[in-house]
Design a protein around this motif. Structure first.
Motif, mmCIF file in Angstrom:
data_model
loop_
_atom_site.group_PDB
_atom_site.id
_atom_site.type_symbol
_atom_site.label_atom_id
_atom_site.label_comp_id
_atom_site.label_asym_id
_atom_site.label_seq_id
_atom_site.Cartn_x
_atom_site.Cartn_y
_atom_site.Cartn_z
ATOM 1 N N SER A 133 0.858 -1.177 0.000
ATOM 2 C CA SER A 133 0.000 0.000 0.000
ATOM 3 C C SER A 133 0.898 1.231 0.000
ATOM 4 O O SER A 133 2.133 1.110 -0.040
ATOM 5 N N THR A 134 0.312 2.406 0.046
ATOM 6 C CA THR A 134 1.102 3.631 -0.008
ATOM 7 C C THR A 134 2.168 3.676 1.086
ATOM 8 O O THR A 134 3.309 4.082 0.841
ATOM 9 N N LEU A 135 1.815 3.252 2.283
ATOM 10 C CA LEU A 135 2.730 3.363 3.423
ATOM 11 C C LEU A 135 3.385 2.046 3.806
ATOM 12 O O LEU A 135 4.332 2.035 4.583
ATOM 13 N N ILE A 136 2.871 0.923 3.287
ATOM 14 C CA ILE A 136 3.370 -0.389 3.699
ATOM 15 C C ILE A 136 3.934 -1.107 2.478
ATOM 16 O O ILE A 136 3.176 -1.624 1.653
ATOM 17 N N GLY A 183 2.596 5.866 10.295
ATOM 18 C CA GLY A 183 2.540 4.593 9.589
ATOM 19 C C GLY A 183 3.437 4.483 8.384
ATOM 20 O O GLY A 183 3.302 3.554 7.574
ATOM 21 N N GLU A 184 4.406 5.377 8.228
ATOM 22 C CA GLU A 184 5.291 5.364 7.057
ATOM 23 C C GLU A 184 6.419 4.354 7.263
ATOM 24 O O GLU A 184 7.487 4.675 7.767
ATOM 25 N N VAL A 185 6.184 3.136 6.834
ATOM 26 C CA VAL A 185 7.178 2.075 6.999
ATOM 27 C C VAL A 185 8.408 2.338 6.134
ATOM 28 O O VAL A 185 9.535 2.024 6.522
ATOM 29 N N HIS A 186 8.220 2.944 4.958
ATOM 30 C CA HIS A 186 9.353 3.264 4.083
ATOM 31 C C HIS A 186 10.423 4.046 4.847
ATOM 32 O O HIS A 186 11.616 3.750 4.730
ATOM 33 N N ARG A 187 9.986 5.037 5.606
ATOM 34 C CA ARG A 187 10.930 5.897 6.314
ATOM 35 C C ARG A 187 11.758 5.094 7.317
ATOM 36 O O ARG A 187 12.968 5.322 7.467
ATOM 37 N N ARG A 197 4.793 4.683 16.776
ATOM 38 C CA ARG A 197 3.641 4.243 17.564
ATOM 39 C C ARG A 197 2.987 3.062 16.849
ATOM 40 O O ARG A 197 3.614 2.421 16.012
ATOM 41 N N SER A 198 1.729 2.781 17.180
ATOM 42 C CA SER A 198 1.183 1.498 16.749
ATOM 43 C C SER A 198 1.086 1.358 15.235
ATOM 44 O O SER A 198 1.336 0.277 14.691
ATOM 45 N N ALA A 199 0.720 2.414 14.510
ATOM 46 C CA ALA A 199 0.650 2.318 13.057
ATOM 47 C C ALA A 199 2.025 2.062 12.452
ATOM 48 O O ALA A 199 2.145 1.414 11.412
ATOM 49 N N ASP A 200 3.073 2.563 13.103
ATOM 50 C CA ASP A 200 4.433 2.411 12.605
ATOM 51 C C ASP A 200 4.981 1.017 12.915
ATOM 52 O O ASP A 200 5.499 0.331 12.033
ATOM 53 N N ILE A 201 4.872 0.605 14.173
ATOM 54 C CA ILE A 201 5.477 -0.663 14.592
ATOM 55 C C ILE A 201 4.708 -1.852 14.022
ATOM 56 O O ILE A 201 5.301 -2.784 13.460
ATOM 57 N N ASN A 202 3.392 -1.836 14.129
ATOM 58 C CA ASN A 202 2.630 -2.952 13.570
ATOM 59 C C ASN A 202 2.585 -2.885 12.046
ATOM 60 O O ASN A 202 2.466 -3.912 11.385
ATOM 61 N N GLY A 203 2.708 -1.673 11.476
ATOM 62 C CA GLY A 203 2.848 -1.566 10.030
ATOM 63 C C GLY A 203 4.138 -2.206 9.547
ATOM 64 O O GLY A 203 4.172 -2.856 8.492
ATOM 65 N N LEU A 204 5.222 -2.041 10.311
ATOM 66 C CA LEU A 204 6.491 -2.684 9.978
ATOM 67 C C LEU A 204 6.346 -4.203 10.025
ATOM 68 O O LEU A 204 6.833 -4.914 9.137
ATOM 69 N N ASN A 295 -10.245 -5.291 25.161
ATOM 70 C CA ASN A 295 -10.652 -3.992 25.682
ATOM 71 C C ASN A 295 -10.488 -2.967 24.564
ATOM 72 O O ASN A 295 -10.164 -1.807 24.791
ATOM 73 N N TRP A 296 -10.753 -3.398 23.368
ATOM 74 C CA TRP A 296 -10.485 -2.694 22.110
ATOM 75 C C TRP A 296 -11.538 -3.127 21.116
ATOM 76 O O TRP A 296 -11.968 -4.290 21.118
ATOM 77 N N ALA A 297 -11.992 -2.207 20.291
ATOM 78 C CA ALA A 297 -12.959 -2.526 19.240
ATOM 79 C C ALA A 297 -12.327 -2.264 17.890
ATOM 80 O O ALA A 297 -11.760 -1.185 17.662
ATOM 81 N N GLY A 298 -12.401 -3.236 16.988
ATOM 82 C CA GLY A 298 -11.828 -3.098 15.661
ATOM 83 C C GLY A 298 -12.777 -2.404 14.697
ATOM 84 O O GLY A 298 -13.985 -2.673 14.701
ATOM 85 N N PHE A 299 -12.234 -1.503 13.884
ATOM 86 C CA PHE A 299 -13.005 -0.818 12.853
ATOM 87 C C PHE A 299 -12.942 -1.569 11.519
ATOM 88 O O PHE A 299 -13.947 -2.031 11.002
ATOM 89 N N HIS A 300 -11.723 -1.686 10.963
ATOM 90 C CA HIS A 300 -11.560 -2.229 9.612
ATOM 91 C C HIS A 300 -10.080 -2.480 9.374
ATOM 92 O O HIS A 300 -9.236 -2.174 10.227
ATOM 93 N N SER A 301 -9.764 -3.018 8.195
ATOM 94 C CA SER A 301 -8.362 -3.287 7.854
ATOM 95 C C SER A 301 -7.992 -2.676 6.506
ATOM 96 O O SER A 301 -7.060 -3.136 5.842
ATOM 97 N N GLY A 302 -8.700 -1.630 6.090
ATOM 98 C CA GLY A 302 -8.464 -1.032 4.782
ATOM 99 C C GLY A 302 -7.325 -0.027 4.766
ATOM 100 O O GLY A 302 -7.013 0.611 5.774
ATOM 101 N N ASN A 303 -6.713 0.115 3.601
ATOM 102 C CA ASN A 303 -5.679 1.129 3.356
ATOM 103 C C ASN A 303 -5.996 1.859 2.048
ATOM 104 O O ASN A 303 -6.715 1.341 1.199
#
Length: 348
Positions: A133-136, A183-187, A197-204, A295-303
């Motif tokens: 995807s754009t960031l992953i 969430g910019e894994v490229h960087r 943070r979570s978008a970065d680490i779990n995106g990696l 203790n968390w609610a999921g929204f979606h997995s789209g990019n």
């Protein structure tokens, strides 16, 4: 066929498919989102990501109820990552208001390594979750890193565990970044400085899994309750306005989608002062490979999402999007008090 296992792996031959057992311990939460906006003479648009309406063995949506003076209100569903959005439009935001109440039930999600009896996922979904995807990314430096981490490991589950362990040992959680990170894994891959943070680490984590041929995806959601593991891994009060959190999951034939959260391992290190090599940290690492505390609610997995009425695509969609006139409002700015989200456990 994507669902086939690589030769010589432990998942090459699968037992008969059996129905998965539903958990018995469910908790119900009420999430209240409010908007109060004073922008005389200007139009306003709001896009809110909603908890997934697709029932699973760990999350069930009970319903929404809203009151608003918006001119138009629409509940939009998009196939990308099974995304659902509440969109509100005001012609004159002099006294714009919204109160959305959502109820959702959750049960902790556990991966059982002894069970390989989950029916196969659709090929198109698996192909999508192998793509970049754009960031992953899924090639280049991501593939080089993946190949270096897994080495000669052949079993897919052991490969992913090696990736998870490497990220738990090498990524740094940065509490100073806003929101869930960019969430910019490229960087990260270019700089060799892994974390965020979570978008970065779990995106990696997702990027490296995809690079070696393991379908994986980020799942975007929000913390809605206190944690039994560590205080920093849940809400400390009912205020969930900035409690958005990205998790990850990967797919193996026979096992289905397996949860993981290396970001929360690193978050606990940052906030709970856990020491590398400590028993507490080792236990948390074992737990968060295969478990989501719900203790968390999921929204979606789209990019790379294009929301109706929004002029630009979103690499990921986890925060409310608010536009007043031609200006996109930064909902993470502490001076912006127009949107508030609260969450609490309730008994029905």
């Amino acid at each position: 066929m994507i669902d086939a296992s690589p030769e010589g792996t432990s998942t090459s031959r699968l037992p008969p498919v059996r129905a998965q057992e539903a958990p018995s311990d469910w908790q119900t939460y009420e999430i209240v989102t409010t908007l109060s906006l004073r922008a005389p003479g200007q139009n306003a648009n709001l896009w809110l990501p909603l908890p997934s309406s697709r029932d699973s063995l760990h999350q069930r949506l009970l319903g929404h109820n809203w009151q608003t003076d918006a001119r138009n209100v629409s509940l939009q569903r998009k196939p990308e990552g099974e995304l659902e959005v509440l969109r509100c439009e005001w012609n004159d935001a002099s006294n714009a208001s919204l109160r959305l109440v959502t109820q959702v039930s959750t049960a902790d999600r556990h991966f059982d390594i002894t069970r390989r009896s989950v029916p196969p996922e659709r090929d198109d979904i698996l192909r999508h979750n192998l793509q970049a995807s754009t960031l992953i990314p899924n090639d280049g430096l991501a593939r080089q890193l993946g190949e270096r981490i897994v080495g000669r490991i052949k079993d897919p589950l052991a490969q992913v565990k090696a990736i998870y362990d490497w990220i738990c040992e090498n990524a740094i959680y940065d509490p100073t970044l806003p929101g869930c990170g960019n969430g910019e894994v490229h960087r990260q891959l270019i700089s060799g400085q892994y974390g965020g943070r979570s978008a970065d680490i779990n995106g990696l984590f997702v990027a490296v899994c995809r690079s070696i041929g393991i379908p994986a995806r980020c799942v975007y959601g929000i913390r809605i309750g206190r944690s039994r593991l560590f205080p920093s891994l849940g809400l400390r009060s009912d205020d969930a306005t900035r409690a958005q959190h990205v998790r990850a999951e990967f797919y193996l034939p026979g096992y289905g989608w397996i949860p993981a959260d290396p970001s929360d391992v690193r978050r606990a290190v940052a906030y709970e002062a856990l020491q590398d090599g400590s028993g507490q940290l080792a236990s948390l690492r074992r737990v968060l490979f295969g478990v989501w505390e719900m203790n968390w609610a999921g929204f979606h997995s789209g990019n790379d999402l294009q929301l109706t009425g929004l002029s630009h695509a979103l690499p990921h969609f986890i925060l409310p999007q608010l536009r007043v006139g031609a200006q996109n409002i930064d909902v993470l700015n502490p001076n912006n008090t127009s949107i508030r989200i609260s969450a609490r456990q309730i008994v029905l």
